[in-house]
Design a protein around this motif. Structure first.
Motif, PDB file in Angstrom:
ATOM      1  N   PHE A  71       0.814  -1.137   0.126  1.00  0.00           N
ATOM      2  CA  PHE A  71       0.130   0.192  -0.190  1.00  0.00           C
ATOM      3  C   PHE A  71       0.952   1.343   0.123  1.00  0.00           C
ATOM      4  CE2 PHE A  71      -2.419  -3.199   2.344  1.00  0.00           C
ATOM      5  CZ  PHE A  71      -3.438  -3.319   1.523  1.00  0.00           C
ATOM      6  N   ALA A  72       0.539   2.419  -0.712  1.00  0.00           N
ATOM      7  CA  ALA A  72       1.063   3.579  -0.740  1.00  0.00           C
ATOM      8  C   ALA A  72       0.140   4.689  -0.509  1.00  0.00           C
ATOM      9  CB  ALA A  72       1.872   3.964  -2.045  1.00  0.00           C
ATOM     10  N   ALA A  73       0.288   5.814   0.366  1.00  0.00           N
ATOM     11  CA  ALA A  73      -0.759   6.624   0.486  1.00  0.00           C
ATOM     12  C   ALA A  73       0.253   7.936   0.463  1.00  0.00           C
ATOM     13  CB  ALA A  73      -1.170   6.665   1.706  1.00  0.00           C
ATOM     14  N   ARG A  74      -0.276   8.925  -0.291  1.00  0.00           N
ATOM     15  CA  ARG A  74       0.449  10.208  -0.722  1.00  0.00           C
ATOM     16  C   ARG A  74      -0.173  10.931   0.549  1.00  0.00           C
ATOM     17  NH1 ARG A  74       4.851  11.845  -2.757  1.00  0.00           N
ATOM     18  NH2 ARG A  74       3.872  13.708  -3.151  1.00  0.00           N
ATOM     19  N   ASP A  75       0.865  11.700   1.324  1.00  0.00           N
ATOM     20  CA  ASP A  75       0.710  12.838   2.280  1.00  0.00           C
ATOM     21  C   ASP A  75       1.004  14.141   1.677  1.00  0.00           C
ATOM     22  OD1 ASP A  75       0.089  14.350   4.612  1.00  0.00           O
ATOM     23  OD2 ASP A  75       1.784  13.846   5.666  1.00  0.00           O
ATOM     24  N   ARG A  76       0.106  14.995   1.331  1.00  0.00           N
ATOM     25  CA  ARG A  76       0.253  16.099   0.431  1.00  0.00           C
ATOM     26  C   ARG A  76       0.466  17.158   1.409  1.00  0.00           C
ATOM     27  NH1 ARG A  76       0.299  15.299  -4.890  1.00  0.00           N
ATOM     28  NH2 ARG A  76      -1.001  13.320  -5.488  1.00  0.00           N
ATOM     29  N   ALA A  77       0.338  17.099   2.621  1.00  0.00           N
ATOM     30  CA  ALA A  77       0.549  18.205   3.613  1.00  0.00           C
ATOM     31  C   ALA A  77       2.031  18.871   3.348  1.00  0.00           C
ATOM     32  CB  ALA A  77       0.619  17.856   5.073  1.00  0.00           C
ATOM     33  N   GLY A  78       1.983  20.196   3.299  1.00  0.00           N
ATOM     34  CA  GLY A  78       2.965  21.007   3.091  1.00  0.00           C
ATOM     35  C   GLY A  78       3.482  21.288   1.634  1.00  0.00           C
ATOM     36  N   GLU A  79       2.800  20.485   0.539  1.00  0.00           N
ATOM     37  CA  GLU A  79       3.114  20.693  -0.717  1.00  0.00           C
ATOM     38  C   GLU A  79       2.158  21.912  -1.426  1.00  0.00           C
ATOM     39  OE1 GLU A  79       2.409  17.281  -3.220  1.00  0.00           O
ATOM     40  OE2 GLU A  79       3.720  16.057  -2.082  1.00  0.00           O
ATOM     41  N   PRO A  80       2.573  22.587  -2.302  1.00  0.00           N
ATOM     42  CA  PRO A  80       1.837  23.832  -3.046  1.00  0.00           C
ATOM     43  C   PRO A  80       0.637  23.302  -3.369  1.00  0.00           C
ATOM     44  CG  PRO A  80       4.206  23.849  -3.708  1.00  0.00           C
ATOM     45  CD  PRO A  80       3.934  22.372  -2.691  1.00  0.00           C
ATOM     46  N   VAL A  81      -0.515  24.026  -3.225  1.00  0.00           N
ATOM     47  CA  VAL A  81      -1.764  23.484  -3.742  1.00  0.00           C
ATOM     48  C   VAL A  81      -1.967  23.440  -5.139  1.00  0.00           C
ATOM     49  CG1 VAL A  81      -4.278  23.892  -3.733  1.00  0.00           C
ATOM     50  CG2 VAL A  81      -2.716  24.425  -1.739  1.00  0.00           C
ATOM     51  N   GLU A  82      -1.511  24.192  -5.969  1.00  0.00           N
ATOM     52  CA  GLU A  82      -1.649  24.279  -7.491  1.00  0.00           C
ATOM     53  C   GLU A  82      -0.132  24.448  -7.864  1.00  0.00           C
ATOM     54  OE1 GLU A  82      -4.334  26.542  -9.584  1.00  0.00           O
ATOM     55  OE2 GLU A  82      -5.887  26.443  -7.954  1.00  0.00           O
ATOM     56  N   ARG A  83       0.055  23.731  -9.034  1.00  0.00           N
ATOM     57  CA  ARG A  83       1.310  23.764  -9.873  1.00  0.00           C
ATOM     58  C   ARG A  83       1.064  23.886 -11.367  1.00  0.00           C
ATOM     59  NH1 ARG A  83       5.547  19.349  -7.256  1.00  0.00           N
ATOM     60  NH2 ARG A  83       5.736  20.391  -5.055  1.00  0.00           N
ATOM     61  N   ASP A  84       1.748  24.665 -11.845  1.00  0.00           N
ATOM     62  CA  ASP A  84       1.630  24.833 -13.409  1.00  0.00           C
ATOM     63  C   ASP A  84       2.461  23.894 -14.020  1.00  0.00           C
ATOM     64  OD1 ASP A  84       0.572  26.012 -15.843  1.00  0.00           O
ATOM     65  OD2 ASP A  84       2.148  27.537 -15.585  1.00  0.00           O
ATOM     66  N   TYR A  85       1.903  22.591 -14.307  1.00  0.00           N
ATOM     67  CA  TYR A  85       2.816  21.607 -15.138  1.00  0.00           C
ATOM     68  C   TYR A  85       2.717  21.945 -16.499  1.00  0.00           C
ATOM     69  CZ  TYR A  85       2.799  18.586 -10.803  1.00  0.00           C
ATOM     70  OH  TYR A  85       3.061  18.200  -9.656  1.00  0.00           O
ATOM     71  N   LEU A  86       3.719  21.808 -17.131  1.00  0.00           N
ATOM     72  CA  LEU A  86       4.020  21.956 -18.846  1.00  0.00           C
ATOM     73  C   LEU A  86       3.454  20.518 -19.246  1.00  0.00           C
ATOM     74  CD1 LEU A  86       6.827  24.422 -19.419  1.00  0.00           C
ATOM     75  CD2 LEU A  86       4.210  24.727 -19.435  1.00  0.00           C
ATOM     76  N   HIS A  87       4.288  19.420 -18.385  1.00  0.00           N
ATOM     77  CA  HIS A  87       3.988  17.848 -18.844  1.00  0.00           C
ATOM     78  C   HIS A  87       4.197  17.453 -17.537  1.00  0.00           C
ATOM     79  CE1 HIS A  87       4.304  13.960 -20.367  1.00  0.00           C
ATOM     80  NE2 HIS A  87       5.168  13.785 -19.500  1.00  0.00           N
ATOM     81  N   ARG A  88       3.071  16.591 -17.314  1.00  0.00           N
ATOM     82  CA  ARG A  88       2.979  15.731 -15.987  1.00  0.00           C
ATOM     83  C   ARG A  88       2.877  14.267 -16.160  1.00  0.00           C
ATOM     84  NH1 ARG A  88      -0.794  16.655 -10.674  1.00  0.00           N
ATOM     85  NH2 ARG A  88       0.171  14.960  -9.472  1.00  0.00           N
ATOM     86  N   GLY A  89       4.099  13.798 -16.182  1.00  0.00           N
ATOM     87  CA  GLY A  89       4.125  12.210 -16.567  1.00  0.00           C
ATOM     88  C   GLY A  89       4.556  11.389 -15.299  1.00  0.00           C
ATOM     89  N   ILE A  90       4.735  11.901 -14.175  1.00  0.00           N
ATOM     90  CA  ILE A  90       5.038  11.049 -13.008  1.00  0.00           C
ATOM     91  C   ILE A  90       3.848  11.068 -12.253  1.00  0.00           C
ATOM     92  CG2 ILE A  90       6.284  11.120 -10.857  1.00  0.00           C
ATOM     93  CD1 ILE A  90       8.390  12.767 -12.011  1.00  0.00           C
ATOM     94  N   GLY A  91       3.229   9.854 -12.027  1.00  0.00           N
ATOM     95  CA  GLY A  91       2.012   9.610 -11.241  1.00  0.00           C
ATOM     96  C   GLY A  91       2.146   9.398  -9.909  1.00  0.00           C
ATOM     97  N   LEU A  92       1.824  10.442  -9.032  1.00  0.00           N
ATOM     98  CA  LEU A  92       2.424  10.199  -7.459  1.00  0.00           C
ATOM     99  C   LEU A  92       1.069   9.957  -6.729  1.00  0.00           C
ATOM    100  CD1 LEU A  92       4.795  13.154  -7.068  1.00  0.00           C
ATOM    101  CD2 LEU A  92       5.270  10.771  -7.280  1.00  0.00           C
ATOM    102  N   ARG A  93       0.080   9.081  -7.433  1.00  0.00           N
ATOM    103  CA  ARG A  93      -1.073   8.696  -6.624  1.00  0.00           C
ATOM    104  C   ARG A  93      -1.037   7.490  -5.798  1.00  0.00           C
ATOM    105  NH1 ARG A  93      -2.047   6.682 -12.231  1.00  0.00           N
ATOM    106  NH2 ARG A  93      -2.235   4.681 -12.023  1.00  0.00           N
ATOM    107  N   GLY A  94      -1.831   7.369  -4.708  1.00  0.00           N
ATOM    108  CA  GLY A  94      -1.596   6.318  -3.700  1.00  0.00           C
ATOM    109  C   GLY A  94      -2.239   4.996  -4.694  1.00  0.00           C
ATOM    110  N   PHE A  95      -1.777   3.915  -4.224  1.00  0.00           N
ATOM    111  CA  PHE A  95      -1.797   2.661  -4.830  1.00  0.00           C
ATOM    112  C   PHE A  95      -1.953   1.405  -3.744  1.00  0.00           C
ATOM    113  CE2 PHE A  95       2.595   2.786  -4.724  1.00  0.00           C
ATOM    114  CZ  PHE A  95       2.964   1.618  -4.293  1.00  0.00           C
ATOM    115  N   ASN A  96      -2.290   0.188  -4.215  1.00  0.00           N
ATOM    116  CA  ASN A  96      -2.261  -0.818  -3.707  1.00  0.00           C
ATOM    117  C   ASN A  96      -1.783  -2.078  -4.551  1.00  0.00           C
ATOM    118  OD1 ASN A  96      -4.602  -2.282  -4.198  1.00  0.00           O
ATOM    119  ND2 ASN A  96      -5.535  -0.995  -2.615  1.00  0.00           N
ATOM    120  N   ARG A  97      -0.948  -2.583  -4.520  1.00  0.00           N
ATOM    121  CA  ARG A  97      -0.527  -3.544  -5.521  1.00  0.00           C
ATOM    122  C   ARG A  97      -0.454  -4.907  -4.725  1.00  0.00           C
ATOM    123  NH1 ARG A  97      -0.088  -4.864 -10.673  1.00  0.00           N
ATOM    124  NH2 ARG A  97       0.674  -2.810 -11.143  1.00  0.00           N
ATOM    125  N   ALA A  98      -0.993  -5.980  -5.373  1.00  0.00           N
ATOM    126  CA  ALA A  98      -1.388  -7.097  -4.825  1.00  0.00           C
ATOM    127  C   ALA A  98      -0.709  -8.244  -5.515  1.00  0.00           C
ATOM    128  CB  ALA A  98      -2.751  -7.817  -4.529  1.00  0.00           C
TER     129      ALA A  98
END
Length: 139
Positions: A71-98
């Motif tokens: 399991f992975a959970a992203r804690d977004r505390a302390g991160e800027p709320v909005e970013r202006d991405y020109l390209h967003r290819g890195i998926g930093l979402r939570g997951f569970n891999r079984a």
């Protein structure tokens, strides 16, 4: 859902869990995050999961019966709320891999290095011990 005909044989008693496992695997199609499974030797397996951007505190490895789940959970505390991405290819979402572990596999260690979570499993050498089953006389 249709039943697998192979498991309806009277010679395959107690394999209902195996049938459910095969059906579960058939339904799983998520490819995030990417992972490798390596055979390091005849009795040593390593699972490597790409977890770049996650810290040890955001990851959890759980074993329940024959099921290994990461399991992975992203804690977004302390991160800027909005970013202006020109390209967003890195998926930093939570997951569970079984993963489904065969009988006898044991997890020896887990380590995090260079954005990869490594989980090492071993299969202990089988015992050649012979068990004699006593026959009970009834009546």
């Amino acid at each position: 859902m249709t039943r697998t005909v192979v498991f309806d044989s009277p010679y395959l008693l107690g394999f209902d869990d195996m049938r459910l496992l095969i059906e579960r695997i058939g339904r799983s199609h998520d490819n995030y995050p990417p992972y490798n499974v390596e055979s390091l030797s005849a009795d040593h397996i390593r699972i490597s999961i790409a977890v770049a951007g996650f810290t040890v505190d955001q990851l959890r490895i759980e074993v329940r019966g024959a099921h290994l789940t990461v399991f992975a959970a992203r804690d977004r505390a302390g991160e800027p709320v909005e970013r202006d991405y020109l390209h967003r290819g890195i998926g930093l979402r939570g997951f569970n891999r079984a993963f489904v572990l065969s009988e006898g596999l044991e997890i020896t260690k887990a380590s995090l290095a260079y954005g990869l979570l490594h989980i090492d499993l071993i299969r202990p050498k089988p015992s050649d011990e012979v068990r004699i089953i006593p026959i009970e006389v009834v009546g």
